[in-house]
Design a protein around this motif. Structure first.
Motif, PDB file in Angstrom:
ATOM      1  N   VAL A 311      81.656  15.249 106.653  1.00 49.57           N
ATOM      2  CA  VAL A 311      82.964  14.988 106.355  1.00 49.57           C
ATOM      3  C   VAL A 311      83.471  14.083 105.395  1.00 49.57           C
ATOM      4  CG1 VAL A 311      85.219  14.852 107.438  1.00 49.57           C
ATOM      5  CG2 VAL A 311      83.450  16.072 108.598  1.00 49.57           C
ATOM      6  N   ASP A 312      82.546  12.814 105.462  1.00 47.61           N
ATOM      7  CA  ASP A 312      83.143  11.518 104.757  1.00 47.61           C
ATOM      8  C   ASP A 312      82.665  11.770 103.292  1.00 47.61           C
ATOM      9  OD1 ASP A 312      83.880  10.154 106.902  1.00 47.61           O
ATOM     10  OD2 ASP A 312      82.066   9.163 107.155  1.00 47.61           O
ATOM     11  N   LEU A 313      81.563  12.603 103.024  1.00 48.59           N
ATOM     12  CA  LEU A 313      81.177  12.906 101.815  1.00 48.59           C
ATOM     13  C   LEU A 313      82.144  13.881 101.027  1.00 48.59           C
ATOM     14  CD1 LEU A 313      78.984  13.065  99.723  1.00 48.59           C
ATOM     15  CD2 LEU A 313      78.094  15.004 100.436  1.00 48.59           C
ATOM     16  N   GLN A 314      82.800  14.593 101.702  1.00 45.35           N
ATOM     17  CA  GLN A 314      83.883  15.499 101.258  1.00 45.35           C
ATOM     18  C   GLN A 314      85.019  14.824 100.833  1.00 45.35           C
ATOM     19  OE1 GLN A 314      84.397  19.916 102.663  1.00 45.35           O
ATOM     20  NE2 GLN A 314      83.401  18.919 104.584  1.00 45.35           N
ATOM     21  N   GLN A 315      85.369  13.877 101.743  1.00 43.83           N
ATOM     22  CA  GLN A 315      86.500  12.959 101.453  1.00 43.83           C
ATOM     23  C   GLN A 315      86.385  12.209 100.224  1.00 43.83           C
ATOM     24  OE1 GLN A 315      86.963  11.154 105.372  1.00 43.83           O
ATOM     25  NE2 GLN A 315      88.738  12.151 105.675  1.00 43.83           N
ATOM     26  N   SER A 316      85.142  11.741  99.902  1.00 46.04           N
ATOM     27  CA  SER A 316      85.045  10.929  98.834  1.00 46.04           C
ATOM     28  C   SER A 316      84.671  11.496  97.541  1.00 46.04           C
ATOM     29  CB  SER A 316      83.892   9.859  99.116  1.00 46.04           C
ATOM     30  OG  SER A 316      82.822  10.670  99.323  1.00 46.04           O
ATOM     31  N   ILE A 317      84.196  12.880  97.432  1.00 42.08           N
ATOM     32  CA  ILE A 317      83.610  13.383  96.073  1.00 42.08           C
ATOM     33  C   ILE A 317      84.729  14.234  95.855  1.00 42.08           C
ATOM     34  CG2 ILE A 317      81.921  14.937  95.238  1.00 42.08           C
ATOM     35  CD1 ILE A 317      81.053  11.972  95.476  1.00 42.08           C
ATOM     36  N   ILE A 318      85.168  15.302  96.686  1.00 44.94           N
ATOM     37  CA  ILE A 318      86.115  16.292  96.314  1.00 44.94           C
ATOM     38  C   ILE A 318      87.172  15.992  95.719  1.00 44.94           C
ATOM     39  CG2 ILE A 318      87.433  18.422  97.105  1.00 44.94           C
ATOM     40  CD1 ILE A 318      85.120  19.008  99.162  1.00 44.94           C
ATOM     41  N   PRO A 319      88.221  15.102  96.032  1.00 43.79           N
ATOM     42  CA  PRO A 319      89.121  14.603  95.599  1.00 43.79           C
ATOM     43  C   PRO A 319      89.080  13.932  94.157  1.00 43.79           C
ATOM     44  CG  PRO A 319      89.587  13.959  97.821  1.00 43.79           C
ATOM     45  CD  PRO A 319      88.087  14.357  97.466  1.00 43.79           C
ATOM     46  N   LEU A 320      87.855  13.266  94.233  1.00 49.00           N
ATOM     47  CA  LEU A 320      87.642  12.668  92.831  1.00 49.00           C
ATOM     48  C   LEU A 320      87.555  13.825  91.747  1.00 49.00           C
ATOM     49  CD1 LEU A 320      87.149  10.086  91.254  1.00 49.00           C
ATOM     50  CD2 LEU A 320      84.602  10.134  92.034  1.00 49.00           C
ATOM     51  N   VAL A 321      86.559  14.825  91.972  1.00 48.37           N
ATOM     52  CA  VAL A 321      86.208  15.747  91.146  1.00 48.37           C
ATOM     53  C   VAL A 321      87.549  16.651  90.725  1.00 48.37           C
ATOM     54  CG1 VAL A 321      84.995  17.940  90.696  1.00 48.37           C
ATOM     55  CG2 VAL A 321      83.835  16.179  91.948  1.00 48.37           C
ATOM     56  N   ILE A 322      88.334  16.989  91.728  1.00 49.77           N
ATOM     57  CA  ILE A 322      89.584  17.619  91.643  1.00 49.77           C
ATOM     58  C   ILE A 322      90.477  16.570  90.679  1.00 49.77           C
ATOM     59  CG2 ILE A 322      91.525  18.701  92.434  1.00 49.77           C
ATOM     60  CD1 ILE A 322      89.160  20.188  92.707  1.00 49.77           C
ATOM     61  N   GLY A 323      90.617  15.268  91.004  1.00 50.80           N
ATOM     62  CA  GLY A 323      91.275  14.662  90.251  1.00 50.80           C
ATOM     63  C   GLY A 323      91.216  14.232  88.511  1.00 50.80           C
ATOM     64  N   VAL A 324      90.188  14.966  88.209  1.00 47.66           N
ATOM     65  CA  VAL A 324      89.671  14.990  86.851  1.00 47.66           C
ATOM     66  C   VAL A 324      90.636  15.811  86.092  1.00 47.66           C
ATOM     67  CG1 VAL A 324      87.949  15.279  85.096  1.00 47.66           C
ATOM     68  CG2 VAL A 324      87.285  13.990  87.039  1.00 47.66           C
ATOM     69  N   ILE A 325      90.998  17.017  86.953  1.00 44.23           N
ATOM     70  CA  ILE A 325      91.942  17.712  86.392  1.00 44.23           C
ATOM     71  C   ILE A 325      93.297  17.258  85.951  1.00 44.23           C
ATOM     72  CG2 ILE A 325      93.228  19.802  86.700  1.00 44.23           C
ATOM     73  CD1 ILE A 325      90.963  20.806  88.539  1.00 44.23           C
ATOM     74  N   VAL A 326      93.628  16.316  86.963  1.00 46.54           N
ATOM     75  CA  VAL A 326      95.018  15.664  86.608  1.00 46.54           C
ATOM     76  C   VAL A 326      95.006  14.869  85.222  1.00 46.54           C
ATOM     77  CG1 VAL A 326      96.812  13.903  87.617  1.00 46.54           C
ATOM     78  CG2 VAL A 326      95.633  15.908  89.011  1.00 46.54           C
TER      79      VAL A 326
END
Length: 452
Positions: A311-326
Motif C-alpha cells: 500500500v505504501d508503494l502505491q501511495q508514493s509511486i502512483i501519484p508521482l507518476v500521474i503528477g507528471v501529467i500535470v
C-alpha cells in the motif's frame, strides 16, 4: 470614443486593411487602457485572449482551439491526479480497515510459540485499565482439520471469540454472525466465502472439526489423539482478503478452549483496540514494558508488514507518476502562449504604441497563464469529483479481488488533496507563463507593427 473614421489616425497605412477583429482588438484595448486601471486592463485582455483569440489569416479559429487544448490538458492532468490520490487513499483506508477489523490494532500474546497466556482474567483487566485502550477481546486460536464430506476436507484456523469482530459482522453475506449460539445442540461456525465455495458449504450444513492434541496417549495420528467437534454453519462472511476468507473460521471461546484443552482463564492472545491509532507503536511498547516476559505485543503493521508495504508503494509511486501529467500540461502553456504572441505581434506593438508598458504586458500574459491554470484546475476538480461520487455510488470500475483484495476501486475524498493540487497546478501554470510574458514585454512597437 473611437469610431471607424479614425482608423487612418490611429493605425499605419499597412494596417488599414486589417480585419475587423484586429481593429476591435485595438479599440477595446485602448479603451480599457484609458480607464487607467491596470488590473482591469490586464484582466480584460487575458479574458479576451482566453475565450476569443483568433489568428490573422485562414484558419483563424485554430488559435482559439490551441488555447482550449491547453486548458483541456490542465483539466485532464488535474482530474487524473486527484482520482489517483483518491483511489490510493481509498486503497490504504480499505486495507487498513479490513486488517484492523479482523485482528485489532495490537495483538498481545506469548513470546513462546503455541504457549497460551495462563493469567487471562487479570491480564485482560489490567489491559483495560491502560490509558488509550478502548477494547480488549480474548481469542483462543486452534488449528483444526475441517471436514464436510470425503472429498471436502481442509486445514483451517479456528478462532474462538466472545463475539465476531464488528467489521466481519458487517461483511456476513449469508446467515448470521453469532458465534455463541447453537442449532440442534451443535455449536455454530462462521466461515469465509472462499472456504465455503471451495468446500461447497452453505448455511445450515454440518461440518466436523478435528484438533490434534500434544502429550496425550493414544494410537490415533501417530500417537496424537484428535479431539472432535461437530458444528453447524451459522454464517458466511466475505472480506475479499483471500488470506483471511480462506483460512479463518469463528466459533465461541468455550468451544475453542475445549478443542484446545485449555483451562477457562487461558487464552491464546488478546486483541487490543486503541482509541488513537497514531499511538499504536508507543502503546505496544508500554504493554511489553509493563508486563514483561513472556508477554509480547505486536501491532497490526508488524503482523501484516508486507501488505502495508504494498500500500505504501502505491501511495508514493502512483501519484508521482500521474503528477507528471500535470507538469507536462502546465508547461504546454509555454508553447501555447508563444504561439499566441506570434499571432498577436502586431496587436502587442499597437498596445505598446498606445503607451502600454513592458511590465504591463508581462503581467498580462502571466495573468493569462494563471487564468488557464485556474480554469483547467476548476474543470479538472469538478470532473474528478463527479467521477469519484459516481464510483462511490455505483462502483463503475471493478477489480479482481484476488489481486487487489476488493471488488471495486475504492474512493476516499480528502479536501486537502484538492487544495494542494489546485495551488501547485496554478503555480506551475503561472511559472510556465513567465517565459512567454518576458518575450511579450520585449517586443519593439515599430518592428511589431510591420511584422508579417
Amino acid at each position: 470614443m473611437f469610431d471607424r473614421r479614425m482608423r487612418s489616425d490611429l493605425l499605419p497605412g499597412s494596417l488599414v486593411a486589417e480585419t475587423d477583429f484586429n481593429l476591435r482588438f485595438v479599440l477595446a484595448a485602448h479603451t480599457a487602457f484609458s480607464w487607467s486601471v491596470p488590473v482591469r486592463f490586464e484582466r480584460f485582455m487575458s479574458f479576451r485572449y482566453l475565450w476569443g483569440a483568433e489568428g490573422r489569416e485562414q484558419g483563424r479559429s485554430f488559435l482559439r482551439f490551441i488555447i482550449y487544448v491547453a486548458v483541456g490538458g490542465v483539466t485532464l492532468g488535474v482530474a487524473a491526479l486527484l482520482l489517483a490520490l483518491a483511489i490510493v487513499r481509498g486503497f490504504s483506508e480499505e486495507i487498513e480497515e479490513k486488517i484492523v477489523g479482523f485482528g485489532a490494532h495490537i495483538q498481545v500474546s506469548s513470546y513462546v510459540q503455541d504457549e497460551p497466556l495462563d493469567r487471562g482474567a487479570s491480564l485482560r483487566r489490567q489491559l483495560h485499565e491502560m490509558k488509550g485502550v478502548s477494547g480488549v477481546s480474548p481469542v483462543v486460536e486452534q488449528p483444526v482439520l475441517l471436514r464436510y464430506s470425503e472429498d471436502a476436507i481442509d486445514g483451517v484456523v479456528l478462532l474462538g471469540m466472545d463475539r465476531l469482530p464488528s467489521y466481519l459482522g458487517k461483511r456476513v453475506e449469508a446467515g448470521g454472525g453469532a458465534v455463541d449460539g447453537e442449532k440442534g445442540g451443535e455449536p455454530g461456525l462462521v466461515v469465509g466465502r472462499e472456504m465455503a465455495t471451495r468446500l461447497g458449504l452453505a448455511v445450515g450444513d454440518r461440518v466436523t472439526a478435528f484438533a490434534l492434541q500434544q502429550g496425550e496417549s493414544g494410537m490415533s495420528m501417530g500417537g496424537q489423539r484428535p479431539r472432535v467437534e461437530q458444528f453447524r454453519i451459522h454464517g458466511i462472511y466475505d472480506t475479499s482478503l483471500q488470506d483471511i476468507d480462506d483460512v479463518y473460521v469463528f466459533s465461541s471461546t468455550a468451544v475453542a478452549r475445549e478443542l484446545g484443552s485449555l483451562a477457562a482463564p487461558s487464552v491464546s492472545r488478546f486483541n487490543v483496540t486503541v482509541s488513537d491509532p497514531s499511538r499504536i507503536d508507543s502503546l505496544a511498547a508500554q504493554i511489553e514494558n509493563r508486563f514483561g516476559f513472556p508477554v509480547s505485543a505486536r501491532t497490526v503493521y508488524q503482523q501484516y508488514a508486507g501488505l502495508f508495504a504494498w500500500v505504501d508503494l502505491q501511495q508514493s509511486i502512483i501519484p508521482l507518476v500521474i503528477g507528471v501529467i500535470v507538469i507536462v500540461a502546465a508547461f504546454n502553456i509555454i508553447g501555447t502562449l508563444l504561439m499566441l504572441i506570434l499571432e498577436k505581434t502586431r496587436e502587442i506593438g499597437i498596445l505598446k504604441g498606445l503607451g502600454t508598458s513592458g511590465r504591463t504586458l508581462k503581467r498580462l500574459f502571466l495573468v493569462l497563464g494563471v487564468l488557464i491554470g485556474v480554469v483547467g484546475t476548476s474543470l479538472g476538480a469538478a470532473l474528478a469529483l463527479t467521477f469519484a461520487l459516481l464510483q462511490q455510488q455505483f462502483g463503475l470500475v471493478s477489480l479482481p479481488a484476488e489481486a487487489y483484495y476488493m471488488t471495486t476501486a475504492p474512493i476516499a475524498l480528502n479536501p486537502l488533496d484538492f487544495l494542494l493540487v489546485a495551488v501547485v497546478t496554478v503555480f506551475l501554470c503561472g511559472a510556465a507563463a513567465y517565459i512567454p510574458a518576458r518575450v511579450a514585454a520585449r517586443v519593439e512597437p515599430v518592428k511589431a507593427i510591420r511584422f508579417e
